[in-house]
Design an enzyme around this catalytic site. Structure first.
Site: not given
Length: 217
Positions: A74, A120
């Protein structure tokens, strides 16, 4: 930019903390760090809990395997993000439970997939994108990631899981933790009446923190 030695040390240490906290199972994760002249990445089929510095893979700046074990298949995803985010220095891809579950949800907004219930996520990652499903390691998945990576430091790959990019290994891990926690809140709040951010509140956060996450957008 970290030296090769610093990058190896950082990957081993941070990967072990991810594994010990149960954020990714088995050999399902990969992490890379940009170094001078190339990249350090976790090997294919390796477990985050048992990495050793001398057993990490090194690639050149084009992604060609230079030494060490065979790198994660990947890395094509990592390279797609690095090419679009030249100031970023580390990438983490996990199969963490809640972010992977959300990646399986139908009808997600492709440019704003994760409901931000606290400031956040927007502060750390900004809006999280989604890209269509292709098999792991498929170059078409990397092509889709390249289309959104310049504007999104965090991406959910459909029915696959999350990938995040940041300026440092620690930043990438913190971003992934925030994404996983936000996905957890999103899942747990299904069917509940929640209070979303207003457009003005989102714009305020984007104006203050957005240039860090999406410098070209």
């Amino acid at each position: 930019m970290l030296t090769e030695s610093e990058a190896r040390e950082s990957v081993v240490y941070l990967a072990r903390t991810i594994f010990e906290r149960g954020l990714t199972p088995g050999s399902s994760a990969n992490m890379s760090v940009r170094i001078e002249g190339g990249f350090i990445i976790t090997p294919t089929n390796s477990c985050f809990g048992f990495l050793k510095e001398h057993e990490l893979s090194r690639l050149d700046s084009e992604g060609k395997h230079v030494d060490g074990p065979k790198p994660s298949k990947e890395f094509v995803l990592h390279k797609a993000m690095y090419d679009k985010r030249p100031n970023d220095g580390a990438i983490v891809h996990l199969h963490s439970t809640y972010a992977t579950l959300v990646s399986c949800f139908a009808e997600l907004d492709p440019k704003n997939a994760v409901l931000p219930l606290t400031p956040y996520l927007l502060m750390r990652l900004g809006r999280v994108a989604t890209i269509p499903y292709f098999p792991p390691g498929d170059v078409r998945l990397a092509d889709e990631l390249a289309l959104v990576a310049d504007c999104h430091a965090g991406v959910l790959m459909e029915n696959h899981g999350p990938i995040v990019s940041a300026d440092s290994p620690e930043g990438a891990v913190y971003s992934m933790e925030e994404l996983e926690e936000s996905c957890k809140l999103m899942v747990l709040s299904q069917g509940l009446r929640v209070r979303p951010f207003t457009p003005d509140q989102i714009r305020e956060l984007a104006g203050k923190y957005g240039s860090r996450n999406a410098p070209q957008c």
